[in-house]
Design an enzyme around this catalytic site. Structure first.
Site, PDB file in Angstrom:
ATOM      1  N   GLY A  23     -35.470 -12.691  10.521  1.00 16.06           N
ATOM      2  CA  GLY A  23     -34.477 -12.934   9.476  1.00 16.06           C
ATOM      3  C   GLY A  23     -34.700 -11.990   8.308  1.00 16.06           C
ATOM      4  O   GLY A  23     -35.714 -12.083   7.610  1.00 16.06           O
ATOM      5  N   ALA A  24     -33.753 -11.040   8.135  1.00  8.37           N
ATOM      6  CA  ALA A  24     -33.889 -10.053   7.052  1.00  8.37           C
ATOM      7  C   ALA A  24     -32.857 -10.346   5.965  1.00  8.37           C
ATOM      8  O   ALA A  24     -32.097  -9.471   5.559  1.00  8.37           O
ATOM      9  CB  ALA A  24     -33.690  -8.648   7.619  1.00  8.37           C
ATOM     10  N   TYR A  65     -31.776 -12.883   2.283  1.00  9.02           N
ATOM     11  CA  TYR A  65     -32.142 -12.973   0.868  1.00  9.02           C
ATOM     12  C   TYR A  65     -33.572 -13.461   0.682  1.00  9.02           C
ATOM     13  O   TYR A  65     -34.168 -13.263  -0.368  1.00  9.02           O
ATOM     14  CB  TYR A  65     -31.166 -13.897   0.132  1.00  9.02           C
ATOM     15  N   ARG A  69     -27.051  -5.153   9.023  1.00  9.08           N
ATOM     16  CA  ARG A  69     -27.976  -5.498   7.940  1.00  9.08           C
ATOM     17  C   ARG A  69     -29.247  -4.639   8.021  1.00  9.08           C
ATOM     18  O   ARG A  69     -29.738  -4.140   7.007  1.00  9.08           O
ATOM     19  CB  ARG A  69     -28.322  -6.984   8.035  1.00  9.08           C
ATOM     20  N   THR A 123     -25.109 -25.736   6.521  1.00  8.90           N
ATOM     21  CA  THR A 123     -24.674 -27.088   6.859  1.00  8.90           C
ATOM     22  C   THR A 123     -23.833 -27.038   8.136  1.00  8.90           C
ATOM     23  O   THR A 123     -23.009 -26.138   8.303  1.00  8.90           O
ATOM     24  CB  THR A 123     -23.830 -27.659   5.695  1.00  8.90           C
ATOM     25  N   GLU A 174     -39.929 -21.390   0.736  1.00  7.90           N
ATOM     26  CA  GLU A 174     -39.806 -20.360  -0.297  1.00  7.90           C
ATOM     27  C   GLU A 174     -39.092 -20.941  -1.513  1.00  7.90           C
ATOM     28  O   GLU A 174     -38.052 -21.564  -1.383  1.00  7.90           O
ATOM     29  CB  GLU A 174     -39.033 -19.151   0.265  1.00  7.90           C
ATOM     30  N   LEU A 211     -38.282 -18.969  -4.294  1.00 11.74           N
ATOM     31  CA  LEU A 211     -37.688 -17.929  -5.138  1.00 11.74           C
ATOM     32  C   LEU A 211     -36.252 -18.297  -5.513  1.00 11.74           C
ATOM     33  O   LEU A 211     -35.583 -19.022  -4.777  1.00 11.74           O
ATOM     34  CB  LEU A 211     -37.693 -16.572  -4.420  1.00 11.74           C
ATOM     35  N   LYS A 222     -39.617 -29.169  -0.547  1.00 13.63           N
ATOM     36  CA  LYS A 222     -38.626 -28.105  -0.788  1.00 13.63           C
ATOM     37  C   LYS A 222     -37.243 -28.711  -1.011  1.00 13.63           C
ATOM     38  O   LYS A 222     -36.534 -28.341  -1.955  1.00 13.63           O
ATOM     39  CB  LYS A 222     -38.626 -27.134   0.406  1.00 13.63           C
ATOM     40  N   GLY A 259     -20.785 -24.862 -12.730  1.00 15.38           N
ATOM     41  CA  GLY A 259     -21.209 -25.671 -11.576  1.00 15.38           C
ATOM     42  C   GLY A 259     -22.136 -24.871 -10.699  1.00 15.38           C
ATOM     43  O   GLY A 259     -22.007 -23.654 -10.603  1.00 15.38           O
ATOM     44  N   CYS A 315     -28.102 -22.672  -1.310  1.00  7.00           N
ATOM     45  CA  CYS A 315     -29.115 -23.716  -1.069  1.00  7.00           C
ATOM     46  C   CYS A 315     -28.839 -25.101  -1.656  1.00  7.00           C
ATOM     47  O   CYS A 315     -29.001 -26.100  -0.950  1.00  7.00           O
ATOM     48  CB  CYS A 315     -30.453 -23.238  -1.586  1.00  7.00           C
ATOM     49  N   LYS A 375     -24.361 -16.317  -9.661  1.00  7.35           N
ATOM     50  CA  LYS A 375     -25.120 -16.178 -10.906  1.00  7.35           C
ATOM     51  C   LYS A 375     -25.324 -14.682 -11.141  1.00  7.35           C
ATOM     52  O   LYS A 375     -25.016 -13.868 -10.258  1.00  7.35           O
ATOM     53  CB  LYS A 375     -26.455 -16.914 -10.826  1.00  7.35           C
TER      54      LYS A 375
HETATM   55  N1  LIG Z   1     -31.271 -17.563  -0.568  1.00  9.16           N
HETATM   56  C1  LIG Z   1     -32.132 -18.242  -1.319  1.00  9.16           C
HETATM   57  O1  LIG Z   1     -32.130 -18.178  -2.535  1.00  9.16           O
HETATM   58  C2  LIG Z   1     -33.175 -19.121  -0.658  1.00  9.16           C
HETATM   59  C3  LIG Z   1     -34.282 -19.539  -1.407  1.00  9.16           C
HETATM   60  C4  LIG Z   1     -35.240 -20.323  -0.790  1.00  9.16           C
HETATM   61  C5  LIG Z   1     -35.085 -20.700   0.531  1.00  9.16           C
HETATM   62  N2  LIG Z   1     -33.977 -20.303   1.230  1.00  9.16           N
HETATM   63  C6  LIG Z   1     -33.873 -20.690   2.645  1.00  9.16           C
HETATM   64  O2  LIG Z   1     -34.319 -19.585   3.437  1.00  9.16           O
HETATM   65  C7  LIG Z   1     -33.552 -19.512   4.656  1.00  9.16           C
HETATM   66  C8  LIG Z   1     -32.909 -18.154   4.778  1.00  9.16           C
HETATM   67  O3  LIG Z   1     -32.018 -17.987   3.698  1.00  9.16           O
HETATM   68  P1  LIG Z   1     -31.345 -16.582   3.387  1.00  9.16           P
HETATM   69  O4  LIG Z   1     -30.605 -16.758   2.111  1.00  9.16           O
HETATM   70  O5  LIG Z   1     -32.357 -15.507   3.515  1.00  9.16           O
HETATM   71  O6  LIG Z   1     -30.308 -16.479   4.624  1.00  9.16           O
HETATM   72  P2  LIG Z   1     -29.497 -15.199   5.094  1.00  9.16           P
HETATM   73  O7  LIG Z   1     -28.300 -15.709   5.774  1.00  9.16           O
HETATM   74  O8  LIG Z   1     -29.364 -14.230   3.966  1.00  9.16           O
HETATM   75  O9  LIG Z   1     -30.471 -14.494   6.165  1.00  9.16           O
HETATM   76  C9  LIG Z   1     -30.806 -15.041   7.389  1.00  9.16           C
HETATM   77  C10 LIG Z   1     -30.892 -13.918   8.413  1.00  9.16           C
HETATM   78  O10 LIG Z   1     -31.395 -14.442   9.639  1.00  9.16           O
HETATM   79  C11 LIG Z   1     -30.797 -13.711  10.700  1.00  9.16           C
HETATM   80  N3  LIG Z   1     -30.943 -14.430  11.976  1.00  9.16           N
HETATM   81  C12 LIG Z   1     -30.374 -15.597  12.353  1.00  9.16           C
HETATM   82  N4  LIG Z   1     -30.783 -15.951  13.576  1.00  9.16           N
HETATM   83  C13 LIG Z   1     -31.637 -14.985  14.008  1.00  9.16           C
HETATM   84  C14 LIG Z   1     -32.401 -14.801  15.197  1.00  9.16           C
HETATM   85  N5  LIG Z   1     -32.374 -15.692  16.193  1.00  9.16           N
HETATM   86  N6  LIG Z   1     -33.163 -13.693  15.308  1.00  9.16           N
HETATM   87  C15 LIG Z   1     -33.201 -12.775  14.303  1.00  9.16           C
HETATM   88  N7  LIG Z   1     -32.515 -12.912  13.140  1.00  9.16           N
HETATM   89  C16 LIG Z   1     -31.746 -14.008  12.988  1.00  9.16           C
HETATM   90  C17 LIG Z   1     -29.362 -13.549  10.244  1.00  9.16           C
HETATM   91  O11 LIG Z   1     -28.717 -12.499  10.947  1.00  9.16           O
HETATM   92  C18 LIG Z   1     -29.540 -13.281   8.748  1.00  9.16           C
HETATM   93  O12 LIG Z   1     -29.589 -11.888   8.456  1.00  9.16           O
HETATM   94  C19 LIG Z   1     -32.561 -20.676   4.604  1.00  9.16           C
HETATM   95  O13 LIG Z   1     -33.131 -21.775   5.268  1.00  9.16           O
HETATM   96  C20 LIG Z   1     -32.461 -20.977   3.116  1.00  9.16           C
HETATM   97  O14 LIG Z   1     -32.123 -22.325   2.880  1.00  9.16           O
HETATM   98  C21 LIG Z   1     -33.034 -19.496   0.672  1.00  9.16           C
END
Ligand SMILES: NC(=O)c1ccc[n+]([C@@H]2O[C@H](COP(=O)([O-])OP(=O)(O)OC[C@H]3O[C@@H](n4cnc5c(N)ncnc54)[C@H](O)[C@@H]3O)[C@@H](O)[C@H]2O)c1
Length: 483
Positions: A12-13, A15, A42, A97, A169, A171, A224, A275, A280, A343
């Site tokens: 997962g690459a 945010y 990506r 969701t 995480e 952040l 979390k 709002g 998340c 934001k």
């Molecule tokens: N965005 C935030 O601010 C934040 C903060 C803390 C926690 N989180 C949590 O972290 C998790 C990821 O959030 P995000 O914002 O990075 O999501 P995102 O959608 O930006 O990134 C997720 C990535 O995972 C990849 N992916 C999905 N299935 C895959 C697989 N089988 N193999 C390889 N890659 C795969 C997707 O292509 C996507 O690029 C979520 O559970 C989120 O709730 C997010």
């Protein structure tokens, strides 16, 4: 078993995966970090020579990428290779969701997490520490463990084994690099003490030991969700008070300042706004609601669902204020919308208040010109599900034909001509410095600024003769009139 950690894989690459691994790579130059994703586009952007093309915008990210990419940090789609050589695999995939089936609208869709666990089960070699980085419903580790342990027993490879940890995480987008550099805490949940220590050792390179907390795996998962629920609850609380301020003559900024001095309450996260948004807060609260309902705790479920309900109501309230102040109709009126990201300092628009508010304004017939310094027109079109009118002609025939309004995008701020109103939805720095004395000359009088972020220069707006509405400010015209 003592673990020797050399290579790390992150599935997962996004945010979270991108910035988190970049920070770790910058702090631990002796370790190799492979960040993999199924999304080729990506990965291409993460590898782009031009750093302005990185798939996500975060202050400070480009500098860290320059330091690490191609040295000990690699982005690729070769999931098999990255897993098979890794000592630790972080699962950092999306958990949105569910939109259909059991738990639709509330519980998290775990299909990406499950797919990742299956990939780890298939490709890993030797002992692998599997870390849940994604935010997951309580007891998801059990699902991951089941998949991995069944691979352990059924695999022809004799030496494979796993330890599962939770390391959520915390952040916040917009300040991700700062948050990762100096986290309030790092949470590691698990059962295998040696695996927990091995993960902790990576963080200890730059995080003081007393900020690294060890818990059982279920507490870590629940902490979390609870953390995000509490943060969102604070936003809904202050936003609900902003509505009371407007009808009583109080000012929500003064109320925030006063209550924030109470050390039990604290001063952070007390700014009212349009709002909460982001990927998340809503998803994690609804997850908590689903969990409570599942265990028959209906009062608990209702309590947390109220936080989301207030947020929806509050966003609609802002649209209604705009309509009311513009004499009950916004049909064919040009409104400039400043900010579309949920934001400032991020290009993320997921669940942004701007989506609902802009859709509602367009439905009421308004012609919007939307500005955002980092969000693209394509992203806005995708979010609104309404095609952009890029012809630049915003008045007249088109809107009469369509009955609803329309929108167009502008990257620059030379957009105030013929506008009836300006609505500030994101707190980007540049909006603080708008020259209202110049803007007013081009606007339709009487003209309005609706500031949902409390950032415009009040004196300059008033001096320019523009009518001003600020969220939660009852001190202006409504003073006591509603009693
Ligand atoms: N965005 C935030 O601010 C934040 C903060 C803390 C926690 N989180 C949590 O972290 C998790 C990821 O959030 P995000 O914002 O990075 O999501 P995102 O959608 O930006 O990134 C997720 C990535 O995972 C990849 N992916 C999905 N299935 C895959 C697989 N089988 N193999 C390889 N890659 C795969 C997707 O292509 C996507 O690029 C979520 O559970 C989120 O709730 C997010």
């Amino acid at each position: 078993m003592n673990f020797s950690i050399k290579k790390i894989c992150c599935i997962g690459a996004g945010y979270v995966g991108g910035p988190t691994m970049t920070m770790m790579a910058s702090k631990c130059p002796n370790l190799i970090f492979n960040v993999v994703d199924i999304n080729e586009e990506r990965i291409k952007l993460w590898n782009h020579k031009d750093l302005s093309k990185l798939p996500i915008f975060e202050p400070g990210l480009r500098e860290l990428i320059t330091k690490t990419r191609g040295k000990n940090l690699f982005f690729s789609t070769n999931i098999k290779k990255a897993i098979s050589t890794a000592d630790i695999v972080f699962i950092s995939v999306n958990t949105p969701t569910k939109i259909r089936g059991l738990g639709a609208g509330k519980s998290s869709d775990l299909k990406w997490v499950e797919a990742s666990a299956r990939e780890v089960a298939r490709y890993s070699e030797g002992h692998t520490i599997v870390v849940e980085k994604s935010t997951l419903p309580v007891r998801t580790a059990e699902v991951i463990q089941n998949i991995l342990y069944s691979a352990e027993t059924n695999s022809k490879k004799e030496d494979i084994s796993f330890s599962v940890l939770s390391n959520p995480e915390f952040l916040a987008e917009g300040t991700a690099i700062k948050d990762l550099e100096t986290p309030d805490r790092v949470l590691i949940g698990g059962e295998n003490e040696m695996a927990m220590l091995a993960l902790s050792e990576i963080y200890e390179v730059w995080v003081p030991k007393d900020k690294i907390l060890f818990t059982n795996i279920w507490s870590s998962e629940l902490a979390k969700l609870t953390s995000n629920a509490f943060l969102a609850q604070r936003i809904s609380s202050i936003n609900s008070i902003s509505a009371i301020c407007e009808v009583t003559g109080a000012d929500v900024r003064e109320v925030s300042r006063a209550i924030g001095r109470d050390s039990r309450i604290g001063s952070k996260f007390l700014d009212s706004g349009p709002g909460f948004g982001g990927s998340c807060f809503k998803k994690d609260i609804l997850n908590l609601v689903y969990l409570a309902e599942y265990f028959g705790l209906n009062e608990v479920a209702n309590f947390w669902e109220g936080v989301v309900n207030i947020n929806n109501w509050h966003q609609r309230r802002i649209t209604e204020v705009v309509i009311k102040k513009l004499y009950g109709t916004i049909s064919e009126k040009k409104i400039v919308v400043l900010g579309f990201a949920f934001k400032a300092n991020t290009n993320d628009t997921r669940e942004s208040a701007a989506i609902k508010i802009c859709k509602d304004l367009i439905n009421e017939g308004a012609n919007l010109v939307i500005n955002d310094p980092k969000v693209s027109a394509e992203q806005i079109e995708n979010d609104l599900q309404i095609e952009e009118n890029s012809s630049g002609k915003m008045k007249g025939e088109a809107s009469i034909k369509n009955k609803t309004g329309q929108w167009s995008f502008s990257r620059d701020l030379n957009i105030f001509n013929d506008a009836h109103a300006v609505l500030v939805l994101t707190e980007w720095e540049e909006y603080k410095h708008i020259k209202w004395d110049l803007a007013v000359k081009e606007m339709v009088k009487p003209c309005w600024v609706f500031d949902a972020r409390s950032i415009v220069d009040i004196e300059m707006v008033k001096k320019a003769g523009i009518k001003l509405w600020r969220l939660g400010d009852g001190s202006e015209e409504e003073k006591m009139t509603n009693f």
